[in-house]
Design a protein around this motif. Structure first.
Motif, PDB file in Angstrom:
ATOM      1  N   GLU A  61       0.930  -1.211   0.068  1.00  0.00           N
ATOM      2  CA  GLU A  61      -0.109   0.024   0.085  1.00  0.00           C
ATOM      3  C   GLU A  61       0.885   1.248   0.046  1.00  0.00           C
ATOM      4  OE1 GLU A  61      -1.521   0.823   4.254  1.00  0.00           O
ATOM      5  OE2 GLU A  61      -1.635  -1.379   4.025  1.00  0.00           O
ATOM      6  N   LYS A  98       1.270   6.967  10.642  1.00  0.00           N
ATOM      7  CA  LYS A  98       0.035   6.067  10.119  1.00  0.00           C
ATOM      8  C   LYS A  98       0.468   4.673   9.853  1.00  0.00           C
ATOM      9  CE  LYS A  98      -3.455   5.820  10.195  1.00  0.00           C
ATOM     10  NZ  LYS A  98      -4.252   6.370  11.208  1.00  0.00           N
ATOM     11  N   THR A 157      -6.032  10.776   5.018  1.00  0.00           N
ATOM     12  CA  THR A 157      -4.743   9.846   4.927  1.00  0.00           C
ATOM     13  C   THR A 157      -5.050   8.536   5.661  1.00  0.00           C
ATOM     14  OG1 THR A 157      -3.194  11.798   5.232  1.00  0.00           O
ATOM     15  CG2 THR A 157      -2.338   9.629   5.760  1.00  0.00           C
ATOM     16  N   THR A 158      -5.758   8.438   6.784  1.00  0.00           N
ATOM     17  CA  THR A 158      -5.946   7.472   7.342  1.00  0.00           C
ATOM     18  C   THR A 158      -7.267   6.334   6.683  1.00  0.00           C
ATOM     19  OG1 THR A 158      -5.945   8.173   9.552  1.00  0.00           O
ATOM     20  CG2 THR A 158      -7.008   6.388   9.500  1.00  0.00           C
ATOM     21  N   GLN A 207      -7.095   6.400   3.448  1.00  0.00           N
ATOM     22  CA  GLN A 207      -6.160   5.643   2.335  1.00  0.00           C
ATOM     23  C   GLN A 207      -5.444   4.463   2.959  1.00  0.00           C
ATOM     24  OE1 GLN A 207      -4.254   7.728  -0.607  1.00  0.00           O
ATOM     25  NE2 GLN A 207      -3.364   5.964  -1.432  1.00  0.00           N
ATOM     26  N   ALA A 208      -5.030   4.776   4.210  1.00  0.00           N
ATOM     27  CA  ALA A 208      -4.047   3.670   4.735  1.00  0.00           C
ATOM     28  C   ALA A 208      -4.965   2.505   5.280  1.00  0.00           C
ATOM     29  CB  ALA A 208      -3.320   4.310   5.761  1.00  0.00           C
ATOM     30  N   GLN A 215      -7.785   1.887   1.848  1.00  0.00           N
ATOM     31  CA  GLN A 215      -7.354   2.031   0.480  1.00  0.00           C
ATOM     32  C   GLN A 215      -8.332   2.826  -0.488  1.00  0.00           C
ATOM     33  OE1 GLN A 215      -6.252  -1.457   1.694  1.00  0.00           O
ATOM     34  NE2 GLN A 215      -4.654  -0.061   2.061  1.00  0.00           N
ATOM     35  N   VAL A 267      -7.216   9.173  -1.006  1.00  0.00           N
ATOM     36  CA  VAL A 267      -7.205  10.361  -0.212  1.00  0.00           C
ATOM     37  C   VAL A 267      -7.695  11.617  -1.076  1.00  0.00           C
ATOM     38  CG1 VAL A 267      -4.671  11.129  -0.823  1.00  0.00           C
ATOM     39  CG2 VAL A 267      -5.723  11.943   1.454  1.00  0.00           C
TER      40      VAL A 267
END
Lengths: 350, 386
Positions: free
Chosen positions: A67, A83, B334-335, B337-338, B341, B344
């Motif tokens: 990722e 993160k 951001t979170t 996406q992290a 997925q 963002v």
């Protein structure tokens, strides 16, 4: 209308709640979680972010997940890395030397996680960079692109009809100047061997021609035109996406050919294939991929990876459509020189 | 209280609608969802779970994340909120900078450039001088405000003396500021020893804004400074002669001139303050969060600020809330996406939709009747030929 709105709102809210509660079970146990913290420019920058991500995607498998997080500015680096730490990544790869500092800070705080930095040795340095030490869990991935650029310089000198070749950079970063330096050394070597005096514009061994950034298309085009007017018939732009301006100019003016860098331009910028002499390739993706597979096999070490001609971490592409215009004698000599660089007989400085 | 509720209803509905449309975008752009399009039931199921989890991650990334607690105090989960607040502070000040110009009938697109000059000033004082702990921060912030106020005031001067349109001038000055920053970072004064890339030395510890809850949370006194400034903004505009004059000029500059108000002086003064506010934002970002000046220090603060000021309808309370919302979306993205997925960039879609629904209130009021809605007639800005 009002009631319709209420119904829609209620439906939407209900859907969301149902959605969250019926969260699908976590995907089958992934052993290695590789996470790329990208530099600014985005994942589709057609340059090092894109190449690094492509390399990671290639090694994705049932036991390796990959990722990435993009960065809007350098202020995002630390947050993105944190993160990944919170999300329990097995290996965190920072793309670009600018992120190196943030990676090292995070690595020292999380000794259990493996880290890598693309395009930087990733050493932990003191305030004025006079003392630098490796960090136990950080691997630097660097590239001796000057070796392949040396070959490109030799080809350029052998190809040039005017006896003048040129190069320019995006900004005077070491990762840029090593291309220009190798290129000049290649031309100089040609001059010594052949007793010729091919001139290099844009790099004198210490200083050179720089655009200032990697986005100023106007200046890139003007620089390319200026080189042509000064008589250069081979131009090597080391400025990421700006290379397209030079190649486009070569196509319209028909006065020069372009040497692409980082990737094989014949593949990545196929519309310019008719003017691409060769490409100085940098195996970013392969390096990223191999460090991820190393981690998944438990073979991670902090020993820096240096991509060289010897390990094919850097190389020049074939001449593709222009093969007929490069004298076969030069082509053979380039192969011999490559062997000499690998064996250490010819030394190329960054 | 009732007044605030009335003012808040339109932005709230706009935000809700933006989330709804954003949800559709998330669902219909996800390959996992689209692969199930053949069977309606499982399609709906995966659609709902994808969107729901994306928004859950957005919330976890912006406000509270229970996953961070694990063995620590439950307070650890508030780490995302700390990030949101840290990012909100500069946005708030830039938003106020744009808003104060609105009040005088000016459109300040130059917050970005003013931010850059503030950041340069704060960074230079921060790394170059050795000063005692409290004084260092004060001097650095003062330097930032003076530099950026001059940069902004210059626009006011051009507008007042020559009639040069502030929109054009501020846009152009943004480019000059950005390239000036790039140049100055390459000079020996700003280049970090041992480095060749555009990166200034880190600001000294004495110049850093004190953190509020220890080293693990980046939230610092910057947010207090911002909120105090927002209060001063209200005080200045509503409780001072100068503020009255400014509003008069903003409402109708010809009438104000006839009434004996010096429009020139108000224009210059407003742009000085606007510049100073954006510069303060730059100082707070550099001294409170990034600690070093880079070529992209300003990020998109100055441009997001225009949106924040519009969303906040040009008022201090509105700007404070809007900047928190925007910062939360950005940090939470951001979170998102992290964790799940979802790119963002969806956050930008949501932000744009919010603005679309706010800027065109007719879109909402045409379909939804809101009781006692404060009409969207109060114009935040008079636009191009104001």
């Amino acid at each position: 209308m009002k009631n319709t709105f209420r119904v829609v709102a209620a439906l939407a809210a209900a859907t969301l709640i149902v959605g969250v509660t019926t969260m699908p079970a976590a995907t089958a146990a992934v052993k290695t979680k590789a996470c790329l913290a990208l530099d600014t420019g985005g994942v589709d920058d057609k340059s090092f972010n894109a190449s690094s991500w492509a390399g990671a995607v290639k090694v994705k498998s049932s036991s390796i997940s990959v990722e990435y997080l993009p960065a809007a500015s350098s202020a995002d680096f630390a947050g993105n890395i944190k993160k990944f730490v919170d999300n329990k990544c097995t290996i965190i790869i920072g793309v670009g030397f600018a992120i190196s500092g943030a990676i090292i800070t995070s690595a020292k705080a999380n000794p259990g996680i493996s880290y890598a930095v693309v395009d930087d040795g990733a050493y932990d340095c003191n305030a004025d960079y006079s003392v630098c030490n490796p960090v136990a869990n950080v691997k630097g991935l660097t590239f001796a692109t000057q070796e392949a650029a040396f070959l490109a310089g030799y080809v350029a000198a052998g190809y040039s009809k005017t006896g003048i070749v040129a190069t320019y950079g995006g900004a005077p970063y070491p990762t840029v100047t090593c291309f220009m330096s190798g290129y000049k050394q290649g031309v100089d070597y040609f001059n010594t061997v052949k007793k010729k005096s091919v001139k290099v514009l844009g790099w004198d061994g210490k200083n050179g021609e720089f655009i200032g950034d990697f986005g100023n298309t106007t200046k890139a085009l003007a620089t390319s035109k200026a080189f042509e007017q000064a008589g250069a018939d081979v131009i090597m732009p080391v400025a990421g996406g700006l290379a397209a301006q030079t190649a486009q100019n070569s196509m319209t003016s028909k006065k020069s050919v372009t040497i692409w860098v980082d990737t094989d331009g014949y593949v990545s910028a196929n519309q310019y294939k008719s003017v691409l002499l060769t490409s100085v390739m940098k195996g970013l993706g392969e390096a990223v991929g191999s460090v991820i597979t190393d981690v998944s096999k438990g073979k991670f070490t902090n020993t820096s990876y240096v991509g060289t001609l010897a390990n094919k971490g850097t190389k020049i592409a074939t001449y593709h459509d222009l093969a007929k215009k490069v004298p076969s004698k030069i082509q053979n000599e380039v192969r011999a020189i490559a062997a000499d660089i690998v064996s250490g007989k010819i030394k190329v400085k960054p | 209280m009732k007044l605030i509720a009335k003012k808040a209803i339109l932005p709230l509905i706009a935000f809700g609608l933006a989330l709804f449309v954003g949800g559709l975008v998330i669902g219909f752009t996800d390959s996992r969802v689209l692969s199930k399009i053949g069977s309606p039931i499982s399609f709906l199921k995966i659609f709902a779970s994808t969107v729901g989890n994306a928004y859950l991650a957005l919330f976890q990334g912006a406000i509270y994340d229970p996953n961070l607690v694990e063995g620590h105090s439950f307070l650890t989960g508030f780490y995302p909120l700390s990030q949101t607040v840290v990012n909100a502070a500069p946005l708030m000040l830039c938003g106020l900078s744009v808003a104060i110009a609105f009040k005088a009938g000016l459109f300040n697109i130059g917050a970005q450039g003013q931010f850059i000059f503030g950041a340069i000033g704060a960074s230079y004082v921060g790394f170059h001088y050795e000063l005692p702990i409290f004084l260092h921060v004060v001097v650095a912030i003062t330097a930032a405000i003076i530099l950026s106020a001059l940069w902004g005031g210059f626009v006011g001067l051009l507008k007042a003396k020559t009639g040069a349109h502030e929109v054009i001038v501020t846009i152009m000055l943004n480019y000059i500021a950005a390239n000036f920053l790039l140049w100055i970072l390459g000079t020996s004064t700003f280049l970090r020893p041992g480095r060749l890339d555009p990166l200034a030395p880190p600001v000294k510890d004495t110049a850093r804004l004190p953190r509020l809850f220890g080293d693990n949370y980046s939230v610092n006194v910057g947010i207090f400074i911002s909120i105090v400034v927002a209060f001063l903004f209200w005080l200045l505009l509503n409780r001072s002669t100068w503020g009255f004059k400014t509003r008069a000029v903003g409402a109708n500059s010809s009438a104000a001139r006839t009434a004996g108000i010096s429009v020139q002086r108000i224009t210059i003064g407003t742009m000085l303050i606007a510049g100073g506010l954006s510069g303060l934002a730059g100082a707070i970002h550099v001294l409170g969060f990034q600690y070093e000046l880079t070529s992209d220090t300003a990020g998109s603060f100055g441009f997001d600020a225009i949106t924040v000021a519009l969303l906040g309808r040009g008022g201090p309370v509105g700007v404070v809330l809007a900047s928190l919302l925007f910062a939360g979306l950005r940090v939470g993205g951001t979170t998102m996406q992290a964790n799940v997925q979802v790119p963002v960039e969806i956050v930008l879609v949501i932000q744009a939709l919010v603005v679309l629904f706010i800027a065109a209130p007719g879109l909402i009021t045409r379909y939804i009747k809101i009781k006692n809605l404060e009409s969207g007639q109060e114009m935040a800005s008079k636009g191009w030929n104001g």
